[in-house]
Design a protein around this motif. Sequence first.
Motif, mmCIF file in Angstrom:
data_model
loop_
_atom_site.group_PDB
_atom_site.id
_atom_site.type_symbol
_atom_site.label_atom_id
_atom_site.label_comp_id
_atom_site.label_asym_id
_atom_site.label_seq_id
_atom_site.Cartn_x
_atom_site.Cartn_y
_atom_site.Cartn_z
ATOM 1 N N ILE A 93 0.843 -1.204 0.000
ATOM 2 C CA ILE A 93 0.000 0.000 0.000
ATOM 3 C C ILE A 93 0.876 1.251 0.000
ATOM 4 O O ILE A 93 0.628 2.208 -0.751
ATOM 5 N N SER A 94 1.899 1.241 0.837
ATOM 6 C CA SER A 94 2.811 2.393 0.916
ATOM 7 C C SER A 94 3.480 2.642 -0.432
ATOM 8 O O SER A 94 3.601 3.784 -0.881
ATOM 9 N N GLN A 95 3.918 1.577 -1.092
ATOM 10 C CA GLN A 95 4.552 1.705 -2.398
ATOM 11 C C GLN A 95 3.584 2.263 -3.435
ATOM 12 O O GLN A 95 3.923 3.175 -4.202
ATOM 13 N N LYS A 96 2.381 1.702 -3.487
ATOM 14 C CA LYS A 96 1.408 2.137 -4.492
ATOM 15 C C LYS A 96 1.053 3.606 -4.325
ATOM 16 O O LYS A 96 0.956 4.351 -5.314
ATOM 17 N N LEU A 97 0.850 4.024 -3.095
ATOM 18 C CA LEU A 97 0.474 5.417 -2.863
ATOM 19 C C LEU A 97 1.634 6.363 -3.180
ATOM 20 O O LEU A 97 1.435 7.414 -3.789
ATOM 21 N N ALA A 98 2.845 6.005 -2.788
ATOM 22 C CA ALA A 98 3.991 6.887 -3.028
ATOM 23 C C ALA A 98 4.288 7.025 -4.513
ATOM 24 O O ALA A 98 4.635 8.113 -4.992
ATOM 25 N N ARG A 99 4.148 5.938 -5.272
ATOM 26 C CA ARG A 99 4.466 5.986 -6.708
ATOM 27 C C ARG A 99 3.310 6.544 -7.532
ATOM 28 O O ARG A 99 3.539 7.032 -8.642
ATOM 29 N N ALA A 100 2.093 6.452 -7.013
ATOM 30 C CA ALA A 100 0.926 7.111 -7.617
ATOM 31 C C ALA A 100 0.702 6.731 -9.076
ATOM 32 O O ALA A 100 0.166 7.530 -9.855
ATOM 33 N N GLU A 101 1.086 5.530 -9.448
ATOM 34 C CA GLU A 101 0.979 5.107 -10.844
ATOM 35 C C GLU A 101 -0.374 4.437 -11.102
ATOM 36 O O GLU A 101 -0.757 3.506 -10.397
ATOM 37 N N ASN A 102 -1.078 4.930 -12.139
ATOM 38 C CA ASN A 102 -2.337 4.318 -12.557
ATOM 39 C C ASN A 102 -3.310 4.133 -11.381
ATOM 40 O O ASN A 102 -3.931 3.093 -11.215
ATOM 41 N N LEU A 103 -3.393 5.193 -10.577
ATOM 42 C CA LEU A 103 -4.199 5.128 -9.363
ATOM 43 C C LEU A 103 -5.100 6.359 -9.323
ATOM 44 O O LEU A 103 -4.617 7.501 -9.333
ATOM 45 N N SER A 104 -6.397 6.143 -9.275
ATOM 46 C CA SER A 104 -7.329 7.267 -9.230
ATOM 47 C C SER A 104 -7.403 7.816 -7.810
ATOM 48 O O SER A 104 -7.076 7.110 -6.841
ATOM 49 N N PRO A 105 -7.862 9.059 -7.663
ATOM 50 C CA PRO A 105 -8.039 9.602 -6.298
ATOM 51 C C PRO A 105 -8.940 8.733 -5.423
ATOM 52 O O PRO A 105 -8.659 8.549 -4.232
#
Length: 917
Positions: A93-105
């Motif tokens: 989760i920490s990785q996904k949020l920090a990298r913000a790739e292909n992630l909607s608000p």
Amino acid sequence: MRTTTLFLILALFAIRSFGQSIPSPKEHFGFNIGDNYRLANYTQTEAYFKKIAAASDRTKLVDIGKTEEGRTQYMMIVSSPENIKNLEKYKSISQKLARAENLSPAEARKLADEGKAVVWIDGGLHATETVGTHQLIESIWQTVSRKDPETLRLLDKVIILFVHANPDGQELVSNWYMREPDTLKRSLNQLPRLYEKYIGHDNNRDFFMNNMSESKNISRQLYVEWLPQILYNHHQTGPPGSVVAGPPYRDPFNYVYDPIVVTSLDAVGAAMINRLNAEGKPGYTQRNGSVFSTWWNGGLRTTAYFHNIVGILTEIIGSPTPASVPLVPERLLPNAATPFPVTPQKWLYKQSIDYSVSLNYAVLDHAARNSEHLLYNIYLMGKNSIEKGSRNNWTLSPSLIDSVSSAAKKEPARSNTAGAANEENPFGGRPTTPVKYYDLVFKDSTLRDARGYILPSDQPDFAVAVKFLNALIESGIKVHRATADFTVEGKKYPAGSYVVLTNQAFRPHVLDMFEPQDHPNDFLYPGGPPVRPYDAAGWTPAFTMGFKFDRILNGFSGPFEAVPYGAIQAPKGSLQKASTVAGYILDARSNNSFIAVNDLLQAGVVVHRVTNATNDNIAQGSFFVPATSKPEARLEKAAADFNLQISAVAKQPTGLEKVAPLRIALWDVYGGSMPSGWVRWLMEQYHFPFKRIFAQEIDAGGLKQKYDVIVFVGGAIPANVSKSTTRDTIPANIPAEFRDHYGRITADKSIPSLKAFLEAGGNIVTIGSSTSLAYHLKLPVRNALVEVVDGKERTLPGEKFYIPGSVMQIKVDATQPAAWGVGKEADVFFQSSPVFHVSPEALSKGMVTPIAWFDSAKTLRSGWAWGQGYLRNGVAAFVAKVGTGKLYAFGPEITFRGQTQKTFKFLFNELYQGVKN
């Protein structure tokens, strides 16, 4: 059977119950953390960490790599037992949020609600700052053993990464302090060597290059594995008259940051100072109460800002030997920087430990209460970066804003610029500038931020380009590699080239590594002295490393594959094959050629240098290896190992000199020199055999019998060398193995010995302030940075000339052996560096020959250079004849912190002897 099963269940229960008995520091070390005159070493600390990890279900002990001395570096993860069972989930989760790739608000909101805030707390980076390591031990013990509601709440909401930043240093420093049986004689003074194997205190200057093992270990956890939302880096010592300095920090902050980083620092700082105030703990100072800013990249704390992480630094007082808070009257009056001053008093070690634990709890409490905000905000900052890198964007900076003001000043004066209201100033009052001047600059397409950078694979020193890329990769940057040839904006690039795009979460770090830093003019008051930046004002490694790259302003695409995060690149070079081969060429422009040459020389292979510039397609100074010595197997290995393109030639080049290795000595000093440590590391990396030399051996004379060249880094030879005195007597408590290291360069013994070495045919290389040897030898050179006042020369004051640590450009005589492979110009690190004027007579007679110089009034490439026009026509580097030897003087820091790759060759070229064929 039932009896046996019941017995096993009871046994397992008993083991688990026993395992939950967590030993206290007192039980393990024999003293409480914070007891006066007591320090734990790393051997004891490592054993304690293992005991805690075995006993507590709140922990996971992680081996993050080996140190430079071969110890294991650990990270202790502490959280609730339930969180510990699900660490991979929360890391993801920490990785996904920090990298913000292909992630909607909406998806990010959901992950932020589901995730846990991740907080990094380290200690011990600067090992003589002993509070850091010991608060780490105490904080781990308290968070693992306490059962109060606050601790349980924090552990439920937060995952804590407790990281030991310097195991080698703790072992050295604690053993040194504790070696004295009499507690009243214990001291941290006179440490015999650096507390990091090579670079000591500079281990907190290595976090964008990641040269040292410890830096690599830490960066991987920070920027590839965990990507915490908050990083807390503990240091010492606080400013006199205070207890601790912390966030928020003074201006300037770096203009590439997302503003949420800056305001988050305010929020965390408020939580920290509020907790201390509520607990009745005075002495916290912030903003202008200390020297610390958020401008610079390269520290453990500061590199985090360029990754959207809230980086916290505190500097606290305290020592195992009791000390005092001194009286500083100007700090006694409460103000915004220090609202709760501390009064003069005796200060015990335990107080510093207690303060540190309170500050850790304040940070953790802030993270727990704001977990969803922290997680979502790091996503939002990453999203902002991706969007900026996907469109035209202009970063606000002093030079661009000055351009707006300059353009406006060129317009004839307008009648209604102040006072009365008008369309652009509807409320009247202060004059405003028409918006068209903003548009003139911030809509100029040539001034846009880059959308990406291309590093061609067919450049002469591609290996250095790859080193730079690996530093980015170790810092969590996304890099792409071309799988086929491609064309961008009409230029063709070969397969294997690399691309770094700016539409990624850590765009601030990408820009900071490729682009010049634009430090503001920062003076105490108008016309007053400059305010010294914390560390450097400019550094741009893409400049100082000297590789080729193209800056692309428009969006582009191609046959690019993404390099997996953290995947170090190691492209292999090749050895060219041909039917007719006279020998092989190793390009002098490639730093790694020197590694291959040193290995060949040590294996007894004959190597020559190409001394003239008339050979087609062979750079002057390149190395020629005759085919007669059957070097193919070794060269093939070198090409593969060191990413070298080694070419075959059918005809032997003209103007060859046989290369012979020299007997090299590198100056060092008791306690260790950081610049010398960097060069020691550098020589080991490039396989130069050398020996360290200390003042006592220099003073003894007879140097030419043992050495051919001696290297003096900055700080070795001061401008004013004193005579030897009784103070040079070796203290009785210095261990036998270090006694011959003691002493300094002196006027009556050292300088005459060095002069005799030169006159006998030895060579000396001086860097930075050690170029003052030229003055001690009375060579026909003088300081270029002076003015005459009342008939006397004096150094230019800071109000007229000030370059605190920036990248400047020099012109180079590339035909000189000292400059082979460098090229006709170079970007150098200038840090209050010496600059010279050479007498016309010395030039005409060839007594002194300039190697490099400043050719214009504007040579700043990155940073801050007030009064840079004074550099014009100044000599940056020269070689002078002294007897039958030579003195090489390089004013700029040509080996600075293992970063300035292009100018390493200025040193390397002096470490071989050429023998005419």
